[in-house]
Design a protein around this motif. Structure first.
Motif, PDB file in Angstrom:
ATOM      1  N   PHE A 131       0.839  -1.203   0.000  1.00 49.71           N
ATOM      2  CA  PHE A 131       0.000   0.000   0.000  1.00 49.71           C
ATOM      3  C   PHE A 131       0.874   1.253   0.000  1.00 49.71           C
ATOM      4  O   PHE A 131       1.816   1.366   0.779  1.00 49.71           O
ATOM      5  N   PRO A 183       0.914   5.131   0.804  1.00 51.46           N
ATOM      6  CA  PRO A 183       0.126   6.130   1.549  1.00 51.46           C
ATOM      7  C   PRO A 183       0.298   7.555   1.019  1.00 51.46           C
ATOM      8  O   PRO A 183       0.394   8.492   1.800  1.00 51.46           O
ATOM      9  N   THR A 209      -0.867  10.425  -2.372  1.00 50.27           N
ATOM     10  CA  THR A 209      -1.935  10.678  -3.348  1.00 50.27           C
ATOM     11  C   THR A 209      -1.401  11.115  -4.711  1.00 50.27           C
ATOM     12  O   THR A 209      -2.193  11.382  -5.615  1.00 50.27           O
ATOM     13  N   HIS A 212      -6.582  22.676  -9.357  1.00 50.51           N
ATOM     14  CA  HIS A 212      -5.722  22.467  -8.187  1.00 50.51           C
ATOM     15  C   HIS A 212      -4.432  23.281  -8.344  1.00 50.51           C
ATOM     16  O   HIS A 212      -3.699  23.132  -9.327  1.00 50.51           O
ATOM     17  N   HIS A 231      -2.301  13.217  -9.450  1.00 48.85           N
ATOM     18  CA  HIS A 231      -3.459  12.686  -8.710  1.00 48.85           C
ATOM     19  C   HIS A 231      -4.303  11.776  -9.612  1.00 48.85           C
ATOM     20  O   HIS A 231      -4.801  10.742  -9.157  1.00 48.85           O
ATOM     21  N   SER A 278      -5.045   7.534  -9.158  1.00 50.70           N
ATOM     22  CA  SER A 278      -6.325   6.811  -9.122  1.00 50.70           C
ATOM     23  C   SER A 278      -6.453   5.826 -10.285  1.00 50.70           C
ATOM     24  O   SER A 278      -7.138   4.813 -10.157  1.00 50.70           O
ATOM     25  N   SER A 336      -3.635   2.582  -5.472  1.00 53.89           N
ATOM     26  CA  SER A 336      -2.766   2.776  -4.311  1.00 53.89           C
ATOM     27  C   SER A 336      -2.274   1.472  -3.697  1.00 53.89           C
ATOM     28  O   SER A 336      -1.489   1.495  -2.750  1.00 53.89           O
ATOM     29  N   GLN A 371       1.381  -5.327   4.422  1.00 51.00           N
ATOM     30  CA  GLN A 371       0.710  -6.184   5.403  1.00 51.00           C
ATOM     31  C   GLN A 371       0.620  -7.613   4.848  1.00 51.00           C
ATOM     32  O   GLN A 371       0.278  -7.797   3.679  1.00 51.00           O
ATOM     33  N   THR A 426     -11.964   4.765  -4.937  1.00 50.23           N
ATOM     34  CA  THR A 426     -10.553   5.119  -5.063  1.00 50.23           C
ATOM     35  C   THR A 426     -10.094   5.818  -3.793  1.00 50.23           C
ATOM     36  O   THR A 426     -10.901   6.199  -2.936  1.00 50.23           O
ATOM     37  N   ILE A 427      -8.791   5.957  -3.680  1.00 45.42           N
ATOM     38  CA  ILE A 427      -8.167   6.693  -2.576  1.00 45.42           C
ATOM     39  C   ILE A 427      -7.430   7.866  -3.185  1.00 45.42           C
ATOM     40  O   ILE A 427      -6.641   7.680  -4.116  1.00 45.42           O
ATOM     41  N   ASN A 428      -7.717   9.082  -2.696  1.00 43.33           N
ATOM     42  CA  ASN A 428      -7.024  10.242  -3.235  1.00 43.33           C
ATOM     43  C   ASN A 428      -7.090  11.380  -2.219  1.00 43.33           C
ATOM     44  O   ASN A 428      -7.493  11.149  -1.072  1.00 43.33           O
ATOM     45  N   GLU A 429      -6.681  12.572  -2.626  1.00 45.33           N
ATOM     46  CA  GLU A 429      -6.545  13.681  -1.673  1.00 45.33           C
ATOM     47  C   GLU A 429      -7.886  14.233  -1.203  1.00 45.33           C
ATOM     48  O   GLU A 429      -8.799  14.449  -1.993  1.00 45.33           O
ATOM     49  N   ASP A 447      -7.825  19.587  -0.662  1.00 44.33           N
ATOM     50  CA  ASP A 447      -8.290  20.608  -1.596  1.00 44.33           C
ATOM     51  C   ASP A 447      -9.372  20.018  -2.495  1.00 44.33           C
ATOM     52  O   ASP A 447      -9.101  19.118  -3.285  1.00 44.33           O
ATOM     53  N   VAL A 466      -8.922  19.002  -6.242  1.00 41.79           N
ATOM     54  CA  VAL A 466      -8.359  17.720  -6.698  1.00 41.79           C
ATOM     55  C   VAL A 466      -9.483  16.817  -7.184  1.00 41.79           C
ATOM     56  O   VAL A 466      -9.379  16.155  -8.225  1.00 41.79           O
ATOM     57  N   ILE A 518      -7.169  -1.760   2.326  1.00 39.26           N
ATOM     58  CA  ILE A 518      -6.385  -0.891   3.210  1.00 39.26           C
ATOM     59  C   ILE A 518      -5.902  -1.710   4.404  1.00 39.26           C
ATOM     60  O   ILE A 518      -6.602  -2.606   4.890  1.00 39.26           O
ATOM     61  N   ILE A 519      -4.705  -1.382   4.872  1.00 38.07           N
ATOM     62  CA  ILE A 519      -4.113  -2.088   6.001  1.00 38.07           C
ATOM     63  C   ILE A 519      -4.719  -1.601   7.323  1.00 38.07           C
ATOM     64  O   ILE A 519      -4.928  -0.397   7.507  1.00 38.07           O
ATOM     65  N   ILE A 564      -4.607   2.346   8.207  1.00 38.01           N
ATOM     66  CA  ILE A 564      -3.345   3.009   7.856  1.00 38.01           C
ATOM     67  C   ILE A 564      -3.485   3.751   6.528  1.00 38.01           C
ATOM     68  O   ILE A 564      -3.249   3.201   5.448  1.00 38.01           O
ATOM     69  N   LEU A 565      -3.890   5.019   6.631  1.00 37.70           N
ATOM     70  CA  LEU A 565      -3.994   5.883   5.451  1.00 37.70           C
ATOM     71  C   LEU A 565      -2.954   6.989   5.573  1.00 37.70           C
ATOM     72  O   LEU A 565      -2.607   7.404   6.687  1.00 37.70           O
ATOM     73  N   GLY A 566      -2.457   7.483   4.449  1.00 40.07           N
ATOM     74  CA  GLY A 566      -1.534   8.614   4.467  1.00 40.07           C
ATOM     75  C   GLY A 566      -2.241   9.880   4.905  1.00 40.07           C
ATOM     76  O   GLY A 566      -3.478   9.965   4.908  1.00 40.07           O
ATOM     77  N   TRP A 582      -2.885  12.700   3.639  1.00 39.68           N
ATOM     78  CA  TRP A 582      -3.819  13.384   2.729  1.00 39.68           C
ATOM     79  C   TRP A 582      -4.809  12.432   2.084  1.00 39.68           C
ATOM     80  O   TRP A 582      -5.573  12.817   1.211  1.00 39.68           O
ATOM     81  N   GLN A 583      -4.781  11.159   2.475  1.00 39.55           N
ATOM     82  CA  GLN A 583      -5.645  10.178   1.802  1.00 39.55           C
ATOM     83  C   GLN A 583      -7.023  10.059   2.434  1.00 39.55           C
ATOM     84  O   GLN A 583      -7.143   9.954   3.654  1.00 39.55           O
TER      85      GLN A 583
END
Lengths: 133, 133, 133
Positions: free
Chosen positions: A38, A40, A42, A77, A85, A89, A93, A128, B47-50, B53, B56, B97-98, B105-107, B109-110
Motif C-alpha cells: 500500500f 500512503p 496521493t 488544483h 493525482h 487513481s 494505491s 501487510q 478510489t483513494i485520493n486527496e 483541496d 483535486v 487498506i491495512i 493506515i492511510l496517508g 492526505w488520503q
C-alpha cells in the motif's frame, strides 16, 4: 505491518520494489495467504508489470503522461500536480499478491513497481501479510 | 461483512466515505489485518485520493471524463453510459487498506472516495475486515 | 491457492471467469473472508464489469484501445505490445471480492472478466481464498 522508504529521483519514475516485498513476505512466516503493498501517498501508486526490458517502463510512463497530461488549463488544483493525482487513481494505491507455500506468486516477467508521479521525493510503502503459518 | 448506502446527487461525483470505513474497521475488533471496500455496481468505483483541496476531486473527475468521454459514436451499448463502465474498470471496484494496531493506515492526505459515474442514484458499499483480534 | 487456464482467441478479449472463481470459493469451505483473483501476466489483466449486454464488453475494449493506442511511434519496446502493458497497469493484475456466508458477494450485473490485451494465448489465473470456515 512493515514499512520501507523509497527515494525517487525524477518527477515520473518506476522503481522495482519486488525484493523488499519478498523480504517482508519471507520474514512474516506466512505460508499461505495474501500480501498487500500500500502506498500512503496521493500522487504516487503501485503496479505490477514487466521487469525484463526497461523500455516497457519508459513506454508505460509515456503512455500515462499522454492519458493524463501535465498542466492542462482545465485543472483547478493550484499545486500543479493534478496529472499525478489522476494517475494515482488510474494505477491504484495498492496491489495484493498471493503467498503460496511460503513464496510470492508472481509471473515470470512480473515485478512490483513503486510509481512516482510527482517526484523527486522520499516516499513510504506499507506492507501487510495475512494468512496461515 | 457490513454494508452501507451512498446517495449520489450528480452524474459524476466523488463522495468521501472514510468515516464509514473507519467505523466498520473499529467495530470489527480486528487489530492487525486488511479491510476491503467493494462497490457492487458496474458504473461506479472506489478510489483513494486527496481530501484536502476539493479542486483535486474536480480535476480527477474532469480528467476521467477526458479519458473516457460520454456519448462517443463508437459506443454500442444502448443505455448511453459506456463511459461510466470504462471509468469503473479504470478506477476499480475495490480498495484494500491495512489495519495495524487497530487503526486504518492511510496517508496524511488520503481519503476513501466512492466514485459515482452514472448518477444520481442510491448505491451500496460492501466492506469486509479480516485479520487477528 | 488454485489455478486455472484461459484460452484466448483474439488480440483483445474479455472472458467471463466468474464460474471458475465461484467454484474455487465454494471448494475452499471459507464462509467469511476474501478471494483474490490474480493474473500472472504483464499484457493481461482482470476486471469486474457488466455481464448482461455484450456491447458493454465491446465498448470497454474499444475505450481502452482509444486510451492506449497500439503502435504509437513513441513506444520503444520492440515487441510491439506496449499498449497491452499500459492497459495491464490501468486495469490491474488482481481483483479482491468479499465472501460472506459462503457466497461470493457480487452485484446483480457484475461478472469477473479475464482481460486479454496481447492474445491469442493460453493464460493462467491464480486464486487465493482466506478467511474463516
Amino acid at each position: 505491518m512493515e514499512s520501507f522508504a523509497v527515494s525517487t529521483r525524477a518527477r515520473s519514475e518506476l522503481i522495482d520494489i519486488t525484493a523488499e516485498v519478498k523480504r517482508i513476505a519471507g520474514k512474516s512466516g506466512v505460508m499461505n495467504g495474501l500480501i498487500t503493498v500500500f502506498v500512503p501517498h496521493t500522487t504516487a501508486a503501485v503496479t505490477i508489470n514487466e521487469n525484463a526490458d526497461p523500455s516497457v517502463r519508459h513506454d508505460l510512463l509515456k503512455g500515462l503522461s499522454d492519458i493524463a497530461p501535465a498542466n492542462l488549463p482545465q485543472y483547478r488544483h493550484a499545486e500543479g500536480n493534478s496529472d499525478a493525482h489522476i494517475k494515482a487513481s488510474l494505477v491504484g494505491s495498492s496491489v495484493t499478491i498471493i503467498i503460496s507455500e511460503g513464496r510470492l506468486i508472481l509471473g515470470t516477467w512480473q515485478s512490483v513497481f513503486f510509481c512516482e508521479f510527482d517526484g523527486p521525493r522520499t516516499r513510504k510503502v506499507d506492507v501487510q501479510v495475512i494468512g496461515k503459518d
